[in-house]
Scaffold this active site. Structure first.
Site, PDB file in Angstrom:
ATOM      1  N   TYR A  56       0.892  -1.254   0.022  1.00 29.97           N
ATOM      2  CA  TYR A  56       0.100   0.075  -0.101  1.00 29.97           C
ATOM      3  C   TYR A  56       0.763   1.235   0.130  1.00 29.97           C
ATOM      4  O   TYR A  56       0.210   2.216  -0.055  1.00 29.97           O
ATOM      5  CB  TYR A  56      -1.121  -0.049   1.234  1.00 29.97           C
ATOM      6  CG  TYR A  56      -2.079  -0.823   1.029  1.00 29.97           C
ATOM      7  CD1 TYR A  56      -2.055  -2.145   0.558  1.00 29.97           C
ATOM      8  CD2 TYR A  56      -3.397  -0.506   1.336  1.00 29.97           C
ATOM      9  CE1 TYR A  56      -3.062  -3.171   0.407  1.00 29.97           C
ATOM     10  CE2 TYR A  56      -4.469  -1.123   1.364  1.00 29.97           C
ATOM     11  CZ  TYR A  56      -4.093  -2.589   0.895  1.00 29.97           C
ATOM     12  OH  TYR A  56      -5.160  -3.492   0.469  1.00 29.97           O
ATOM     13  N   LYS A  75       3.641 -14.860   5.277  1.00 29.51           N
ATOM     14  CA  LYS A  75       3.578 -15.527   4.034  1.00 29.51           C
ATOM     15  C   LYS A  75       5.229 -15.600   3.896  1.00 29.51           C
ATOM     16  O   LYS A  75       5.588 -15.450   2.686  1.00 29.51           O
ATOM     17  CB  LYS A  75       2.804 -14.991   2.766  1.00 29.51           C
ATOM     18  CG  LYS A  75       2.787 -16.040   2.036  1.00 29.51           C
ATOM     19  CD  LYS A  75       1.667 -17.302   2.205  1.00 29.51           C
ATOM     20  CE  LYS A  75       1.817 -18.361   1.221  1.00 29.51           C
ATOM     21  NZ  LYS A  75       1.187 -19.794   1.561  1.00 29.51           N
ATOM     22  N   ASP A 121      -2.591 -17.802   4.915  1.00 27.99           N
ATOM     23  CA  ASP A 121      -3.578 -18.914   4.136  1.00 27.99           C
ATOM     24  C   ASP A 121      -4.314 -19.802   5.207  1.00 27.99           C
ATOM     25  O   ASP A 121      -5.469 -19.964   5.024  1.00 27.99           O
ATOM     26  CB  ASP A 121      -3.069 -19.499   2.990  1.00 27.99           C
ATOM     27  CG  ASP A 121      -1.626 -20.222   3.069  1.00 27.99           C
ATOM     28  OD1 ASP A 121      -1.052 -19.622   4.240  1.00 27.99           O
ATOM     29  OD2 ASP A 121      -1.168 -20.960   2.290  1.00 27.99           O
ATOM     30  N   ASP A 127      -5.832  -5.975   5.540  1.00 31.75           N
ATOM     31  CA  ASP A 127      -6.991  -5.333   4.971  1.00 31.75           C
ATOM     32  C   ASP A 127      -7.979  -6.750   4.246  1.00 31.75           C
ATOM     33  O   ASP A 127      -9.314  -6.562   4.767  1.00 31.75           O
ATOM     34  CB  ASP A 127      -6.717  -4.689   3.540  1.00 31.75           C
ATOM     35  CG  ASP A 127      -7.710  -3.886   2.932  1.00 31.75           C
ATOM     36  OD1 ASP A 127      -8.950  -3.625   3.675  1.00 31.75           O
ATOM     37  OD2 ASP A 127      -7.539  -3.237   1.904  1.00 31.75           O
TER      38      ASP A 127
END
Ligand code: NAI
Length: 354
Positions: free
Chosen positions: A123, A190, A223, A247
């Protein structure tokens, strides 16, 4: 009397902001509202979505309550939400997700908090447009330095994650957990795929967690975290995430507790605090009196706690819980097929409980 900047925003913003203001005023807390336009009305009036006097007002008052604002597509205006977070260094986004009795849901009990890093990651806005000279240069550089071939027709967004921002947000999550007597912090990442961005996040998150031994800690791939949230959300407590995952996961959590119309939020920095619902300006229902004001009313509850007015905050939250449990009024988003209550009726029902 405490002065707070009130930004109604656009779309459903003015409707839910007015409902919220009435509820807060009805507690007798004595907030003086300094109202400022931002978003579409400010573009019309000042040719800028976030005029400088709005920022000055927040800097002076330190606290703002904000409705949603539209990010116009293709006009060159950047998101005022991103601009606000960057200008005021609101590095922590906090979104509590509580399932209130009476709200239709697949789950029995949910009480979790998503803490999202608000300033960097994908972002940050470092982007290279497909077909541009800049992306061509970048492709050449990446090939020369690393031997990687970026596809000729690719656009590129850069994902910076720093040690300092990671430390700040993970420290914030633990301090929040301690203050609110929460039992565990789960750090999502991740790092197995993005070794040098999420790798920094994971490594320094673990180091920071080591300094808070009295709160439980676990790290989890994002995940797998999504799977756990769908499967057993009652197991999760405080979740700390980098910007993009935060988000997505916070909207997922809003879905778990009945939808965006019930999900409050706050953006905090060292000096300033901006309280706002998770939802956007909902242009599809704007002006119809059907918007659910509860997400913004619960954002005001968070604001009152921040202003050290727990009695008024608790009174409003209990009122919201009672109205939802009794089913006396039904926000349209919670009863798509049945009779639904207007924005004003919901606010009035909450006011009656105070
Ligand atoms: P949205 O959150 O505005 O709407 C998504 C869906 O949820 C729509 O069907 C809407 O009717 C419904 N919804 C949202 N809030 C509701 C409420 N309080 N009561 C009942 N139903 C509600 O998301 P969307 O459509 O993606 O974004 C619209 C605009 O809002 C965009 O310009 C976006 O950039 C902006 N936005 C602004 C935010 C902010 O100011 N903090 C946050 C998210 C989006």
């Amino acid at each position: 009397m405490r002065t707070v900047t009130l930004i109604p925003g656009d779309g459903i913003g003015p409707e839910v902001a007015e409902a919220t203001r009435r509820v807060v005023d009805a507690t007798g807390v004595g907030i003086e509202w300094e109202v400022h336009e931002a978003g579409l009305p400010a573009i019309e009036r000042y040719a800028a979505p976030l005029p400088p006097h709005v920022l000055t007002s927040i800097r002076t008052n330190k606290v703002a309550l904000k409705g949603p604002v539209t990010t116009p597509v293709g006009t060159g205006f950047r998101s005022i939400n991103v601009a606000l977070r960057q200008e005021l260094d609101l590095y922590a986004s906090v979104r509590p997700c509580v399932l209130y009795p009476g709200v239709p849901s697949r789950y029995e009990s949910i009480d979790l908090v998503v803490v999202r890093e608000n300033t960097e990651d994908l972002y940050e806005g470092i982007e290279f447009e497909e077909g541009s000279r800049e992306v061509e240069k970048l492709r050449g550089y990446v090939k020369y330095m690393h031997g990687f071939e970026i596809a000729k027709d690719a656009g590129v967004s850069v994902k910076p994650i720093s040690i300092s921002a990671t430390e700040a947000i993970v420290r914030f999550a633990f301090e929040f957990a301690l203050r609110r007597r929460r039992r565990r912090v789960t750090l999502g990442h991740k790092a197995n795929i993005m070794k040098f961005s999420d790798g920094v996040w994971l490594e320094n998150g673990i180091k920071m967690a080591d300094t808070y031994r009295s709160v439980g800690f676990e790290e989890m791939q994002v995940d797998e975290l999504a799977m756990w949230l769908a499967h057993a959300p009652e197991e999760l407590d405080v979740i700390v995430l980098p910007n993009l995952y935060g988000d997505i996961i916070s909207d997922l959590c809003a879905g778990l507790i009945g939808g965006l119309g019930l999900a409050p939020g706050m953006n905090l920095g060292k000096e300033y605090a901006v309280f706002e619902p998770t939802h956007g300006s909902a242009p599809d229902i704007a002006g119809q009196g059907r918007a659910n004001p509860i997400a913004m009313i619960l954002s005001a509850v968070l604001m009152l706690r921040h202003l050290d007015r727990p009695a008024e905050a608790n009174s409003i939250e209990q009122g919201v819980a009672r109205v939802l449990a009794e089913g006396r009024v039904r926000p349209a988003d919670l009863s798509p097929e049945g009779r639904s209550s207007s924005t004003t009726e919901i606010a009035e029902a909450i006011i009656e409980t105070l």
